[in-house]
Design a protein around this motif. Structure first.
Motif, mmCIF file in Angstrom:
data_model
loop_
_atom_site.group_PDB
_atom_site.id
_atom_site.type_symbol
_atom_site.label_atom_id
_atom_site.label_comp_id
_atom_site.label_asym_id
_atom_site.label_seq_id
_atom_site.Cartn_x
_atom_site.Cartn_y
_atom_site.Cartn_z
ATOM 1 N N ALA A 128 -8.296 20.217 -1.057
ATOM 2 C CA ALA A 128 -8.178 21.479 -1.791
ATOM 3 C C ALA A 128 -7.643 21.282 -3.202
ATOM 4 N N ALA A 129 -6.750 20.313 -3.376
ATOM 5 C CA ALA A 129 -6.145 20.085 -4.689
ATOM 6 C C ALA A 129 -7.166 19.548 -5.687
ATOM 7 N N LYS A 130 -8.024 18.643 -5.224
ATOM 8 C CA LYS A 130 -9.009 18.018 -6.118
ATOM 9 C C LYS A 130 -10.399 18.643 -5.994
ATOM 10 N N LYS A 131 -10.515 19.604 -5.056
ATOM 11 C CA LYS A 131 -11.794 20.306 -4.844
ATOM 12 C C LYS A 131 -12.935 19.337 -4.561
ATOM 13 N N ILE A 132 -12.666 18.395 -3.655
ATOM 14 C CA ILE A 132 -13.659 17.393 -3.262
ATOM 15 C C ILE A 132 -13.886 17.472 -1.758
ATOM 16 N N VAL A 133 -15.149 17.559 -1.373
ATOM 17 C CA VAL A 133 -15.511 17.499 0.041
ATOM 18 C C VAL A 133 -15.936 16.075 0.347
ATOM 19 N N GLY A 134 -15.232 15.431 1.256
ATOM 20 C CA GLY A 134 -15.560 14.040 1.560
ATOM 21 C C GLY A 134 -14.454 13.365 2.332
ATOM 22 N N ARG A 135 -14.133 12.152 1.924
ATOM 23 C CA ARG A 135 -13.107 11.358 2.605
ATOM 24 C C ARG A 135 -12.007 10.952 1.634
ATOM 25 N N LYS A 136 -10.890 10.591 2.211
ATOM 26 C CA LYS A 136 -9.751 10.153 1.409
ATOM 27 C C LYS A 136 -9.450 8.694 1.727
ATOM 28 N N ARG A 137 -9.352 7.876 0.676
ATOM 29 C CA ARG A 137 -8.976 6.469 0.822
ATOM 30 C C ARG A 137 -7.509 6.307 0.461
ATOM 31 N N GLY A 138 -6.791 5.635 1.302
ATOM 32 C CA GLY A 138 -5.410 5.301 0.979
ATOM 33 C C GLY A 138 -5.278 3.790 0.951
ATOM 34 N N ALA A 161 0.438 12.164 5.599
ATOM 35 C CA ALA A 161 -0.171 11.621 6.822
ATOM 36 C C ALA A 161 -0.842 10.284 6.537
ATOM 37 N N VAL A 162 -1.544 10.185 5.402
ATOM 38 C CA VAL A 162 -2.188 8.921 5.029
ATOM 39 C C VAL A 162 -1.134 7.857 4.738
ATOM 40 N N GLY A 163 -0.102 8.240 3.998
ATOM 41 C CA GLY A 163 0.952 7.293 3.649
ATOM 42 C C GLY A 163 1.675 6.742 4.862
ATOM 43 N N ILE A 164 1.916 7.595 5.851
ATOM 44 C CA ILE A 164 2.587 7.139 7.073
ATOM 45 C C ILE A 164 1.729 6.108 7.800
ATOM 46 N N GLN A 165 0.410 6.352 7.855
ATOM 47 C CA GLN A 165 -0.485 5.367 8.473
ATOM 48 C C GLN A 165 -0.467 4.044 7.713
ATOM 49 N N LEU A 166 -0.435 4.119 6.388
ATOM 50 C CA LEU A 166 -0.397 2.904 5.575
ATOM 51 C C LEU A 166 0.886 2.124 5.821
ATOM 52 N N PHE A 167 2.006 2.825 5.890
ATOM 53 C CA PHE A 167 3.283 2.159 6.155
ATOM 54 C C PHE A 167 3.267 1.458 7.511
ATOM 55 N N ASP A 168 2.773 2.152 8.539
ATOM 56 C CA ASP A 168 2.724 1.560 9.885
ATOM 57 C C ASP A 168 1.857 0.301 9.893
ATOM 58 N N GLN A 169 0.698 0.382 9.223
ATOM 59 C CA GLN A 169 -0.216 -0.760 9.182
ATOM 60 C C GLN A 169 0.382 -1.921 8.392
ATOM 61 N N ALA A 170 0.961 -1.604 7.228
ATOM 62 C CA ALA A 170 1.496 -2.655 6.363
ATOM 63 C C ALA A 170 2.724 -3.326 6.971
ATOM 64 N N LYS A 171 3.592 -2.539 7.573
ATOM 65 C CA LYS A 171 4.820 -3.103 8.149
ATOM 66 C C LYS A 171 4.504 -4.020 9.326
ATOM 67 N N LYS A 172 3.425 -3.701 10.045
ATOM 68 C CA LYS A 172 3.012 -4.561 11.163
ATOM 69 C C LYS A 172 2.467 -5.890 10.647
ATOM 70 N N THR A 173 1.730 -5.842 9.538
ATOM 71 C CA THR A 173 1.133 -7.052 8.982
ATOM 72 C C THR A 173 2.112 -7.824 8.102
ATOM 73 N N TYR A 174 2.912 -7.092 7.341
ATOM 74 C CA TYR A 174 3.872 -7.705 6.407
ATOM 75 C C TYR A 174 5.268 -7.150 6.691
ATOM 76 N N PRO A 175 5.972 -7.704 7.680
ATOM 77 C CA PRO A 175 7.318 -7.200 8.012
ATOM 78 C C PRO A 175 8.321 -7.358 6.865
ATOM 79 N N SER A 176 7.977 -8.183 5.884
ATOM 80 C CA SER A 176 8.902 -8.456 4.781
ATOM 81 C C SER A 176 9.000 -7.312 3.768
ATOM 82 N N ILE A 177 8.082 -6.329 3.819
ATOM 83 C CA ILE A 177 8.089 -5.234 2.847
ATOM 84 C C ILE A 177 9.336 -4.367 3.042
ATOM 85 N N SER A 178 10.089 -4.202 1.958
ATOM 86 C CA SER A 178 11.321 -3.410 2.024
ATOM 87 C C SER A 178 11.423 -2.371 0.907
#
Length: 274
Positions: A128-138, A161-178
């Motif tokens: 709604a903010a960008k008025k785009i119908v489609g998908r969102k890449r994070g 919601a996208v950011g939380i998924q990215l954090f979960d994925q990244a922390k699993k792959t790179y536990p060193s991210i702080s």
């Protein structure tokens, strides 16, 4: 002059890829009826589709049959091969830059893109903010712009919601991210989730006293990475039926960029040759 496959295998980019791409016998979709193919030709065909944006069936005849190439692509996508190769190459590229293989800081941003007519309605949404119908890449990158995590969702999904998924994925792959920097589209829920994972999330604001465009602390890094992947015509909009394929195409774009950084080789061009 055409080079033999075993001679061409010694070239820079494929010298990096061939140690990471599984042999043909591991591809679950390969049948006994298929003829053996050179995996370098298969991988080059996938890179060609990613760079030019053509449909699979329009692959030039210099490459293996488009059905064979797609079968390998789909198998490697489903088995997580592209994500794994991206992970391995990211470590090599960071070491070459004089950094440790495992990053400790990250930057996050999202991008809403339009979809083509073949994309199922159920996997799309309206930003709604960008008025785009489609998908969102994070995407989540390190501080030099190398992609560490990718999520593709309907454009209607919130930044948090996208950011939380990215954090979960990244922390699993790179536990060193702080540490992580995000823009003002990400709210308290994301900050709190990051804290729960041991990540200090800093929201970076624009400077209100400077009108127009200006470089924003840390955020320019991930925005540049989004610009890099948009150079791939397959990613100019979302053509993929499955969100998993969209994520794979982003990983493939990253793999090509990382390989060039590691080998110091660029794609040959005709510009200036005449």
């Amino acid at each position: 002059m055409v080079q033999r496959a075993d001679q061409r295998g010694q070239c820079g980019p494929w010298r990096v890829h061939r140690t990471m791409v599984p042999p043909s016998s591991t591809s679950r979709r390969r049948t006994a009826a298929q003829q053996p193919v050179d995996l370098r030709d298969v991988f080059n065909a996938i890179l060609y589709v990613n760079r030019t944006g053509i449909p699979w069936k329009y692959l030039p005849h210099d490459f293996p049959n488009h059905g064979t190439v797609y079968a390998y692509y789909a198998a490697w996508r489903d088995e997580g091969i592209f994500a794994q190769v991206n992970y391995d190459l990211t470590g090599l590229a960071r070491v070459k830059e004089g950094r440790k293989p495992e990053p400790t800081a990250s930057v996050i941003d999202t991008q809403s893109v339009k979809t083509s007519t073949n994309v199922p309605v159920t996997s799309q949404g309206t930003d709604a903010a960008k008025k785009i119908v489609g998908r969102k890449r994070g995407i989540l990158t390190d501080t030099i712009g190398l992609i560490l995590a990718v999520v593709v969702t309907a454009a209607s999904l919130s930044e948090n919601a996208v950011g939380i998924q990215l954090f979960d994925q990244a922390k699993k792959t790179y536990p060193s991210i702080s540490k992580s920097w995000v823009d003002t589209g990400f709210k308290n829920a994301m900050v709190e989730h990051g804290a729960g994972l041991g990540i200090d999330v800093e929201v970076v604001h624009r400077k209100s006293d400077i009108p127009g465009f200006h470089v924003v602390k840390r955020r320019w890094v991930v925005e540049r990475s989004l610009g890099w992947i948009m150079l791939r015509r397959r990613l100019a909009r979302d053509y993929e039926t499955l969100p998993a394929s969209s994520e794979a195409m982003i990983h493939i774009a990253s793999i090509d960029t990382l390989t060039k950084r590691i080998t110091d080789e660029n794609t040959p061009t005709w510009r200036g040759a005449y």
